[in-house]
Design a protein around this motif. Structure first.
Motif, PDB file in Angstrom:
ATOM      1  N   GLN A 100     -21.483  25.440 -16.182  1.00  0.00           N
ATOM      2  CA  GLN A 100     -20.058  25.129 -16.042  1.00  0.00           C
ATOM      3  C   GLN A 100     -19.286  26.318 -15.468  1.00  0.00           C
ATOM      4  O   GLN A 100     -18.377  26.143 -14.648  1.00  0.00           O
ATOM      5  N   ASP A 101     -19.656  27.520 -15.906  1.00  0.00           N
ATOM      6  CA  ASP A 101     -19.010  28.718 -15.356  1.00  0.00           C
ATOM      7  C   ASP A 101     -19.292  28.838 -13.858  1.00  0.00           C
ATOM      8  O   ASP A 101     -18.402  29.198 -13.066  1.00  0.00           O
ATOM      9  N   THR A 102     -20.530  28.530 -13.476  1.00  0.00           N
ATOM     10  CA  THR A 102     -20.895  28.599 -12.052  1.00  0.00           C
ATOM     11  C   THR A 102     -20.118  27.563 -11.251  1.00  0.00           C
ATOM     12  O   THR A 102     -19.628  27.849 -10.145  1.00  0.00           O
ATOM     13  N   VAL A 103     -19.995  26.355 -11.808  1.00  0.00           N
ATOM     14  CA  VAL A 103     -19.253  25.292 -11.112  1.00  0.00           C
ATOM     15  C   VAL A 103     -17.801  25.711 -10.925  1.00  0.00           C
ATOM     16  O   VAL A 103     -17.217  25.523  -9.842  1.00  0.00           O
ATOM     17  N   HIS A 104     -17.208  26.285 -11.960  1.00  0.00           N
ATOM     18  CA  HIS A 104     -15.810  26.728 -11.865  1.00  0.00           C
ATOM     19  C   HIS A 104     -15.660  27.804 -10.787  1.00  0.00           C
ATOM     20  O   HIS A 104     -14.703  27.777  -9.990  1.00  0.00           O
ATOM     21  N   GLU A 105     -16.601  28.734 -10.726  1.00  0.00           N
ATOM     22  CA  GLU A 105     -16.545  29.793  -9.722  1.00  0.00           C
ATOM     23  C   GLU A 105     -16.684  29.220  -8.312  1.00  0.00           C
ATOM     24  O   GLU A 105     -15.964  29.627  -7.390  1.00  0.00           O
ATOM     25  N   LEU A 106     -17.589  28.250  -8.140  1.00  0.00           N
ATOM     26  CA  LEU A 106     -17.775  27.632  -6.828  1.00  0.00           C
ATOM     27  C   LEU A 106     -16.540  26.833  -6.411  1.00  0.00           C
ATOM     28  O   LEU A 106     -16.172  26.819  -5.227  1.00  0.00           O
ATOM     29  N   GLN A 107     -15.899  26.193  -7.365  1.00  0.00           N
ATOM     30  CA  GLN A 107     -14.684  25.441  -7.048  1.00  0.00           C
ATOM     31  C   GLN A 107     -13.568  26.367  -6.576  1.00  0.00           C
ATOM     32  O   GLN A 107     -12.796  26.020  -5.674  1.00  0.00           O
ATOM     33  N   GLN A 108     -13.478  27.540  -7.180  1.00  0.00           N
ATOM     34  CA  GLN A 108     -12.480  28.513  -6.731  1.00  0.00           C
ATOM     35  C   GLN A 108     -12.775  28.972  -5.300  1.00  0.00           C
ATOM     36  O   GLN A 108     -11.858  29.131  -4.479  1.00  0.00           O
ATOM     37  N   LYS A 109     -14.050  29.183  -5.007  1.00  0.00           N
ATOM     38  CA  LYS A 109     -14.424  29.580  -3.647  1.00  0.00           C
ATOM     39  C   LYS A 109     -14.121  28.461  -2.649  1.00  0.00           C
ATOM     40  O   LYS A 109     -13.707  28.727  -1.508  1.00  0.00           O
ATOM     41  N   LYS A 115     -16.666  31.538   6.921  1.00  0.00           N
ATOM     42  CA  LYS A 115     -18.099  31.302   7.124  1.00  0.00           C
ATOM     43  C   LYS A 115     -18.914  31.886   5.983  1.00  0.00           C
ATOM     44  O   LYS A 115     -19.883  31.272   5.508  1.00  0.00           O
ATOM     45  N   GLN A 116     -18.508  33.079   5.511  1.00  0.00           N
ATOM     46  CA  GLN A 116     -19.220  33.719   4.410  1.00  0.00           C
ATOM     47  C   GLN A 116     -19.052  32.930   3.118  1.00  0.00           C
ATOM     48  O   GLN A 116     -20.005  32.752   2.348  1.00  0.00           O
ATOM     49  N   LEU A 117     -17.830  32.433   2.875  1.00  0.00           N
ATOM     50  CA  LEU A 117     -17.590  31.615   1.686  1.00  0.00           C
ATOM     51  C   LEU A 117     -18.430  30.340   1.722  1.00  0.00           C
ATOM     52  O   LEU A 117     -18.986  29.918   0.701  1.00  0.00           O
ATOM     53  N   ALA A 118     -18.531  29.738   2.897  1.00  0.00           N
ATOM     54  CA  ALA A 118     -19.328  28.516   3.032  1.00  0.00           C
ATOM     55  C   ALA A 118     -20.788  28.783   2.685  1.00  0.00           C
ATOM     56  O   ALA A 118     -21.438  27.988   1.988  1.00  0.00           O
ATOM     57  N   ALA A 119     -21.308  29.920   3.136  1.00  0.00           N
ATOM     58  CA  ALA A 119     -22.701  30.262   2.836  1.00  0.00           C
ATOM     59  C   ALA A 119     -22.888  30.503   1.343  1.00  0.00           C
ATOM     60  O   ALA A 119     -23.893  30.066   0.748  1.00  0.00           O
ATOM     61  N   ASN A 120     -21.916  31.187   0.706  1.00  0.00           N
ATOM     62  CA  ASN A 120     -22.019  31.457  -0.736  1.00  0.00           C
ATOM     63  C   ASN A 120     -21.983  30.165  -1.550  1.00  0.00           C
ATOM     64  O   ASN A 120     -22.756  29.985  -2.496  1.00  0.00           O
ATOM     65  N   THR A 131     -19.143  18.639   6.249  1.00  0.00           N
ATOM     66  CA  THR A 131     -18.099  18.027   7.074  1.00  0.00           C
ATOM     67  C   THR A 131     -17.159  19.079   7.649  1.00  0.00           C
ATOM     68  O   THR A 131     -16.776  19.021   8.823  1.00  0.00           O
ATOM     69  N   ALA A 132     -16.796  20.060   6.806  1.00  0.00           N
ATOM     70  CA  ALA A 132     -15.824  21.066   7.235  1.00  0.00           C
ATOM     71  C   ALA A 132     -16.395  22.024   8.267  1.00  0.00           C
ATOM     72  O   ALA A 132     -15.659  22.555   9.108  1.00  0.00           O
ATOM     73  N   THR A 133     -17.683  22.279   8.200  1.00  0.00           N
ATOM     74  CA  THR A 133     -18.297  23.245   9.123  1.00  0.00           C
ATOM     75  C   THR A 133     -18.982  22.573  10.306  1.00  0.00           C
ATOM     76  O   THR A 133     -19.607  23.254  11.127  1.00  0.00           O
ATOM     77  N   ALA A 134     -18.889  21.238  10.391  1.00  0.00           N
ATOM     78  CA  ALA A 134     -19.510  20.542  11.526  1.00  0.00           C
ATOM     79  C   ALA A 134     -18.795  20.920  12.811  1.00  0.00           C
ATOM     80  O   ALA A 134     -17.572  21.092  12.826  1.00  0.00           O
ATOM     81  N   PRO A 135     -19.511  21.088  13.918  1.00  0.00           N
ATOM     82  CA  PRO A 135     -18.867  21.455  15.190  1.00  0.00           C
ATOM     83  C   PRO A 135     -17.987  20.327  15.687  1.00  0.00           C
ATOM     84  O   PRO A 135     -18.188  19.158  15.333  1.00  0.00           O
TER      85      PRO A 135
END
Length: 227
Positions: free
Chosen positions: A17-26, A41-46, A105-109
């Motif tokens: 749950q902590d990981t999910v919360h952190e990913l949602q913030q990113k 781009k870096q956030l998307a990779a993380n 979807t967001a990173t699709a060309p």
């Protein structure tokens, strides 16, 4: 309830749950940046890596729950508790999948870029096919030239054989004519010999026969001797 909180399932659940919360913030930070910002781009990779890790943790947690569900009394689990845990795992998995799909979807060309890429790939394919066709045509030209040369050689050989056969035919015709001529001469000579024998005496006949035999031999030798 306190015992459940010490259950390994709930310990892992809290970490997830902590990981999910952190990913949602990113993800929120990701949506607030423009496409040209390198941090996006870096956030998307993380986030993508975090979601992959979440999926692996959920898979392991679900496998542990399956083993515990086989002996619920041993682990002090009711059917409602097992169902609740499965429901939470499924919901968390959907959250991870949702973030992954959003990133795709967001990173699709852009459509134009995709079309350009497809066109480039198509042009490369057509270029390769054209090169292959040209290579095949060159190989066929070489093979046709070899066949043409072979046919020419065969034609020359056939012409030579034809000329040789005609020459042999003429020689056979000439030989036949010589044989016919010699045969006619022999018959004429034989007739003369018989006439002389009938008209002459015994001794004279014998001498004439010897003479005519010699003449006949000379004629035969002269006829069949090479020129």
């Amino acid at each position: 309830m306190e015992g459940l909180r010490q259950d390994p399932f709930y310990i892992v659940r809290q970490e997830i749950q902590d990981t999910v919360h952190e990913l949602q913030q990113k993800m929120s930070r990701f949506h607030g940046l423009t496409a040209a910002n390198p941090e996006r781009k870096q956030l998307a990779a993380n986030v993508r890596d975090g979601c992959d890790s979440l999926q692996w943790q959920l898979k392991e947690l679900e496998a542990a729950l399956d083993r515990a569900a086989e002996q619920p009394a041993r682990f002090n689990l009711s059917q409602d508790e097992i169902a609740s845990r499965r429901k939470w795992i499924a919901a968390t998995r959907r959250q991870a999948e949702g973030m992954t799909n959003t990133l795709k979807t967001a990173t699709a060309p852009p459509v134009n870029a995709a079309e350009a890429k497809a066109q480039k790939a198509n042009e490369a394919f057509l270029g390769d096919e054209q090169a292959k066709q040209q290579l095949i045509m060159r190989q066929q030209d070489v093979e046709l030239e070899d066949i043409e040369q072979a046919v020419t050689r065969l034609g020359r050989v056939g012409l030579t054989i034809h000329e040789e056969l005609e020459s042999q035919g003429r020689m056979l015709d000439e030989l036949g004519e010589d044989v016919d001529t010699t045969h006619s001469r022999l018959r004429a000579t034989q007739k003369k010999i018989m006439d002389v024998i009938r008209k002459s005496g015994t001794n004279t006949q014998l001498g004439v026969i010897v003479f005519l035999v010699v003449v006949l031999v000379v004629l035969v030798v002269l006829t069949f001797s090479p020129v």
